[in-house]
Design a protein around this motif. Structure first.
Motif, short mmCIF file in Angstrom:
data_model
loop_
_atom_site.label_atom_id
_atom_site.label_comp_id
_atom_site.label_asym_id
_atom_site.label_seq_id
_atom_site.Cartn_x
_atom_site.Cartn_y
_atom_site.Cartn_z
N SER A 44 49.78 50.91 -1.48
CA SER A 44 50.96 50.21 -1.98
C SER A 44 50.69 49.57 -3.34
O SER A 44 51.52 49.62 -4.25
CB SER A 44 51.40 49.15 -0.97
N ILE A 45 49.51 48.98 -3.47
CA ILE A 45 49.13 48.34 -4.74
C ILE A 45 48.92 49.38 -5.83
O ILE A 45 49.38 49.22 -6.97
CB ILE A 45 47.86 47.49 -4.54
N ILE A 46 48.23 50.46 -5.49
CA ILE A 46 47.95 51.51 -6.47
C ILE A 46 49.25 52.13 -6.99
O ILE A 46 49.38 52.43 -8.18
CB ILE A 46 47.03 52.59 -5.85
N THR A 47 50.21 52.30 -6.11
CA THR A 47 51.50 52.88 -6.50
C THR A 47 52.18 52.06 -7.59
O THR A 47 52.84 52.60 -8.48
CB THR A 47 52.43 52.99 -5.27
N ASP A 48 52.01 50.74 -7.54
CA ASP A 48 52.62 49.86 -8.54
C ASP A 48 51.87 49.88 -9.87
O ASP A 48 52.35 49.31 -10.86
CB ASP A 48 52.65 48.42 -8.02
N GLU A 49 50.70 50.49 -9.90
CA GLU A 49 49.89 50.62 -11.11
C GLU A 49 49.56 49.26 -11.74
O GLU A 49 49.53 49.10 -12.96
CB GLU A 49 50.59 51.51 -12.14
N LEU A 50 49.31 48.27 -10.87
CA LEU A 50 48.95 46.94 -11.37
C LEU A 50 47.45 46.67 -11.25
O LEU A 50 46.90 45.87 -12.00
CB LEU A 50 49.72 45.86 -10.60
N ALA A 51 46.80 47.31 -10.30
CA ALA A 51 45.39 47.02 -10.03
C ALA A 51 44.46 47.88 -10.87
O ALA A 51 44.75 49.04 -11.16
CB ALA A 51 45.09 47.24 -8.56
N GLN A 52 43.34 47.29 -11.25
CA GLN A 52 42.29 48.05 -11.93
C GLN A 52 41.13 48.36 -10.98
O GLN A 52 40.45 49.37 -11.14
CB GLN A 52 41.79 47.27 -13.14
N VAL A 53 40.93 47.48 -9.99
CA VAL A 53 39.87 47.69 -9.00
C VAL A 53 40.36 47.16 -7.66
O VAL A 53 41.02 46.12 -7.60
CB VAL A 53 38.57 46.95 -9.39
N ILE A 54 40.03 47.88 -6.58
CA ILE A 54 40.29 47.40 -5.22
C ILE A 54 39.04 47.66 -4.41
O ILE A 54 38.47 48.75 -4.45
CB ILE A 54 41.49 48.13 -4.57
N PHE A 55 38.60 46.64 -3.66
CA PHE A 55 37.42 46.85 -2.82
C PHE A 55 37.45 45.96 -1.58
O PHE A 55 38.06 44.89 -1.58
CB PHE A 55 36.12 46.61 -3.60
N LEU A 56 36.82 46.45 -0.54
CA LEU A 56 36.59 45.67 0.67
C LEU A 56 35.32 44.86 0.51
O LEU A 56 34.39 45.29 -0.18
CB LEU A 56 36.44 46.59 1.89
N LYS A 57 35.28 43.72 1.18
CA LYS A 57 34.10 42.87 1.11
C LYS A 57 33.74 42.36 2.49
O LYS A 57 34.62 42.11 3.31
CB LYS A 57 34.38 41.69 0.17
N GLY A 58 32.45 42.23 2.77
CA GLY A 58 32.01 41.64 4.02
C GLY A 58 31.73 42.66 5.11
O GLY A 58 31.30 43.79 4.83
#
Length: 250
Positions: A13-27
């Motif tokens: 959903s975030i990628i579709t909006d083309e707003l994010a440069q990086v997405i990652f899981l943590k922990g």
């Protein structure tokens, strides 16, 4: 695992909006461990940051109906009907130094290509600081106990338990010491496990002092076998003076 499905749907959903440069899981989920909480980080440019913040509710809702949601400047929390939780953190694009394991989902421009893998072990100077902190808290415990403040002294004994567990884990599981109490019994030997369980049994309003005394007895073995690189960061005088104070409790 449904938690990864949550991460996938929200990330898409975030990628579709083309707003994010990086997405990652943590922990834990980045380590392929079980967790009811999905900790998802999104790195956004300065120019797009406000727009991303405004759409966080839409991203959280992409997976399903929310029974709870809350928002701060850098964190959106959502709890779904199935009991699973999403912690969606937002960061402005820039250098990132992870304090836990991460699993990169989206990074087309290789912003995190050279990130240093999180280390779960402590540096020698950090170990010295941990022991000092433990001793300071033990002195707080002694004061509360002598004032017969049962609730405060019990609370402090529980804090001491965590500090003790971390210090002992440095001894038997140094590579994962920063995980604290998580999966604590995975590598511990039988004798140390029995000692730790006995401390747990003593940890109550009536016998917290006995539990704290046993912690110091356990730490004697720890500090008595330290390599020189760590020992030079240990304030032995402060430790033994604190131990003397705790052992004098009647």
């Amino acid at each position: 695992m449904e938690q990864y499905r949550i991460a996938e749907i929200i990330a898409e959903s975030i990628i579709t909006d083309e707003l994010a440069q990086v997405i990652f899981l943590k922990g834990p989920l980045a380590r392929q461990e079980t967790s009811y909480t999905v900790t998802l980080y999104v790195m956004v440019s300065e120019q797009q940051f406000a727009g991303f913040q405004e759409r966080r509710n839409l991203y959280l809702s992409a997976y399903g109906s929310l029974v709870y949601q809350a928002y701060t400047d850098d964190l959106a929390i959502g709890i779904y009907e199935n009991g699973l939780r999403i912690d969606l953190f937002s960061l402005k694009t820039g250098p990132y130094f992870p304090d836990d394991d991460i699993l990169i989902i989206y990074d087309p421009q290789d912003h995190l290509a050279n990130y240093q893998k999180f280390s779960s072990s402590f540096e020698p100077q950090e170990i010295g600081a941990l022991l000092n902190s433990f001793c300071i808290k033990a002195r707080d415990y002694q004061e509360a106990y002598q004032k017969k403040d049962e609730v405060l002294s019990f609370y402090l004994s529980c804090i001491l338990l965590e500090g003790y567990a971390i210090l002992k884990r440095i001894q038997f599981d140094p590579e994962l010491a920063k995980l604290g109490l998580k999966y604590y019994f995975r590598k511990i030997d039988r004798e140390e496990k029995l000692k730790f369980q006995e401390i747990l049994r003593k940890l109550n309003l009536e016998s917290s002092a006995e539990a704290v005394k046993r912690m110091f007895l356990g730490l004697d073995q720890f500090i008595g076998n330290l390599p020189i690189a760590i020992a030079e960061h240990i304030n032995f005088e402060f430790y033994f003076d604190t131990k003397k104070r705790i052992m004098s409790i009647v």
